[in-house]
Each structure stands twice: as C-alpha cells, then as structure tokens.
Design a protein around this motif. Structure first.
Motif, PDB file in Angstrom:
ATOM      1  N   ALA A   1       2.268   1.737  -3.478  1.00  0.00           N
ATOM      2  CA  ALA A   1       1.355   1.454  -4.592  1.00  0.00           C
ATOM      3  C   ALA A   1       1.470   2.472  -5.718  1.00  0.00           C
ATOM      4  O   ALA A   1       1.262   2.137  -6.884  1.00  0.00           O
ATOM      5  CB  ALA A   1      -0.082   1.368  -4.090  1.00  0.00           C
TER       6      ALA A   1
ATOM      7  N   ASP B   1      -6.150  -0.707  -3.550  1.00  0.00           N
ATOM      8  CA  ASP B   1      -6.678  -1.072  -2.235  1.00  0.00           C
ATOM      9  C   ASP B   1      -6.424  -2.553  -2.020  1.00  0.00           C
ATOM     10  O   ASP B   1      -6.245  -3.313  -2.986  1.00  0.00           O
ATOM     11  CB  ASP B   1      -8.175  -0.771  -2.148  1.00  0.00           C
ATOM     12  CG  ASP B   1      -8.683  -0.848  -0.711  1.00  0.00           C
ATOM     13  OD1 ASP B   1      -7.870  -0.739   0.227  1.00  0.00           O
ATOM     14  OD2 ASP B   1      -9.900  -1.014  -0.532  1.00  0.00           O
TER      15      ASP B   1
ATOM     16  N   ARG C   1       0.842  -1.213   0.000  1.00  0.00           N
ATOM     17  CA  ARG C   1       0.000   0.000   0.000  1.00  0.00           C
ATOM     18  C   ARG C   1       0.872   1.256   0.000  1.00  0.00           C
ATOM     19  O   ARG C   1       0.580   2.221  -0.702  1.00  0.00           O
ATOM     20  CB  ARG C   1      -0.905   0.016   1.231  1.00  0.00           C
ATOM     21  CG  ARG C   1      -2.125  -0.857   1.148  1.00  0.00           C
ATOM     22  CD  ARG C   1      -3.071  -0.542   2.294  1.00  0.00           C
ATOM     23  NE  ARG C   1      -4.069  -1.581   2.480  1.00  0.00           N
ATOM     24  CZ  ARG C   1      -3.957  -2.580   3.343  1.00  0.00           C
ATOM     25  NH1 ARG C   1      -2.893  -2.669   4.131  1.00  0.00           N
ATOM     26  NH2 ARG C   1      -4.910  -3.476   3.447  1.00  0.00           N
ATOM     27  N   ARG C   2       1.918   1.249   0.807  1.00  0.00           N
ATOM     28  CA  ARG C   2       2.784   2.422   0.943  1.00  0.00           C
ATOM     29  C   ARG C   2       3.460   2.775  -0.380  1.00  0.00           C
ATOM     30  O   ARG C   2       3.721   3.940  -0.667  1.00  0.00           O
ATOM     31  CB  ARG C   2       3.837   2.163   2.025  1.00  0.00           C
ATOM     32  CG  ARG C   2       4.688   3.388   2.360  1.00  0.00           C
ATOM     33  CD  ARG C   2       5.716   3.086   3.444  1.00  0.00           C
ATOM     34  NE  ARG C   2       5.093   2.484   4.614  1.00  0.00           N
ATOM     35  CZ  ARG C   2       5.543   1.384   5.227  1.00  0.00           C
ATOM     36  NH1 ARG C   2       6.598   0.740   4.754  1.00  0.00           N
ATOM     37  NH2 ARG C   2       4.928   0.925   6.295  1.00  0.00           N
TER      38      ARG C   2
END
Length: 198
Positions: free
Chosen positions: A121, A131, A118-119
């Motif tokens: 992405a 997500d 996520r960090r």
C-alpha cells in the motif's frame, strides 16, 4: 524497501499512466500544456523510473480537474487507473499467483489479494494510510489521501484509485466487480472509501 524509507513518495504510475491517457484522449499538445502547468514537463521526455514525490502526482491530478473539468478529468483518470492495473498484472504480480487467484472462489481470492495490496500500500498511499476489510462488499479506505489532500470538490475525485482497484479485482477476483467511491476527503469526508461489489 520499507514504507518508512519512502514516506511521502508513491509509484510513478500515477504520473506515467496519466501522460499516456492524456495523449490517447486529448493529444500530445494538450498533454504538454497540462504537464507544464503541473511543473512536470521533464517527465514527458524522461518518464520517472523510481518512486516520485507524492506532491508531484497531486499537482498533476489537481491540474487535470482544474483545467479539464471534472468529467473529462475523471475519464482520463479512469483510463490511467486501468493502465496502472495492467502494469501491475504484467510486471508486479507473478503469473502463477494470478492463475491461482483466478481459480479460487471469489471470497478467498479477495482475501489473498488484499494481503498483497496491504503489503504494498505504501507504493500508492504514500504518507497516507490504507486499510481494507474483505467481505460482500469489500471496503478499501485511504486516509490522508496523497492525491486529493487539500482539495475541495462537491463530488468524489479519486477515479484513478477506483479504476485501479476495480480492474485488478475484475481480473483476479470476479469479472463483474464494480468499484464505487463512497466518500472522499476532497468532499470533506474523513477518508476516501471504496466499495467493491460483484
């Protein structure tokens, strides 16, 4: 650098690893022809070292499908995805972190790995939105996917992403991980969704 600073740009692996896979599977001549059709010939002589315009990567992946057909394009994309994951393991994910993930229970390793994905992405989703929901199965979603934006297909086309996710999870979470693209924007779905099971 922040995601905002790189809006509309993605990491060069989406181009570099495709070039390597093409050369391995189809040879230098066909690789040169395809890169010329995508307007990216200079990248064969001097591979990009920084983030690239996501439109460049999209053109290349579009040319693969239009010129090689879906089956061969998928094979090239999957090889490129695995090579991208190998690059990340070699250069972007610290070895102590990898060692720790490999001894954790898979459910915990999955959650920790997803925090890192996520960090970062923005490096693969570009101007799209990523997500993830951990669990059995784990679900990853890319909305406004930069590599298939504006494309039309009867089948999912994001083999590059699926192979990258699958190989990372096989190496760091569970060796029997399989990644399946459940929905794809190129097929008219509202997002590209990937299911990881082990």
């Amino acid at each position: 650098m922040s995601a905002a600073a790189h809006a509309g740009r993605i990491g060069p692996n989406a181009i570099i690893r495709v070039a390597e896979a093409l050369q391995h599977q189809l040879g230098a001549s066909i690789t040169a022809e395809l890169f010329a059709l995508a307007g990216l010939s200079p990248y064969l002589a001097a591979p990009p070292q920084q983030m690239v315009d996501e439109a460049e990567a999209r053109r290349l992946h579009t040319v693969l499908r239009s010129e090689l057909g879906m089956r061969v394009a998928a094979e090239v994309s999957r090889e490129a995805g695995v090579a991208t994951a190998e690059y990340l393991l070699a250069h972007r994910i610290p070895k102590p972190v990898q060692a720790l993930l490999r001894v954790m229970p898979a459910s915990l390793a999955c959650r920790v790995l997803l925090v890192a994905i996520r960090r970062h992405a923005w490096t693969f989703a570009g101007s799209g939105h990523f997500d993830a929901v951990a669990g059995r199965p784990t679900l990853l979603t890319i909305r406004d996917n930069p590599l298939c934006r504006g494309q039309a297909s009867e089948v999912p086309v994001c083999d590059y992403y699926a192979a990258t996710f699958e190989h990372l999870f096989r190496q760091l979470v569970h060796r029997n991980t399989r990644c399946t693209e459940l929905s794809c924007e190129a097929r008219g779905d509202d997002a590209c969704r990937f299911e990881l099971r082990w």
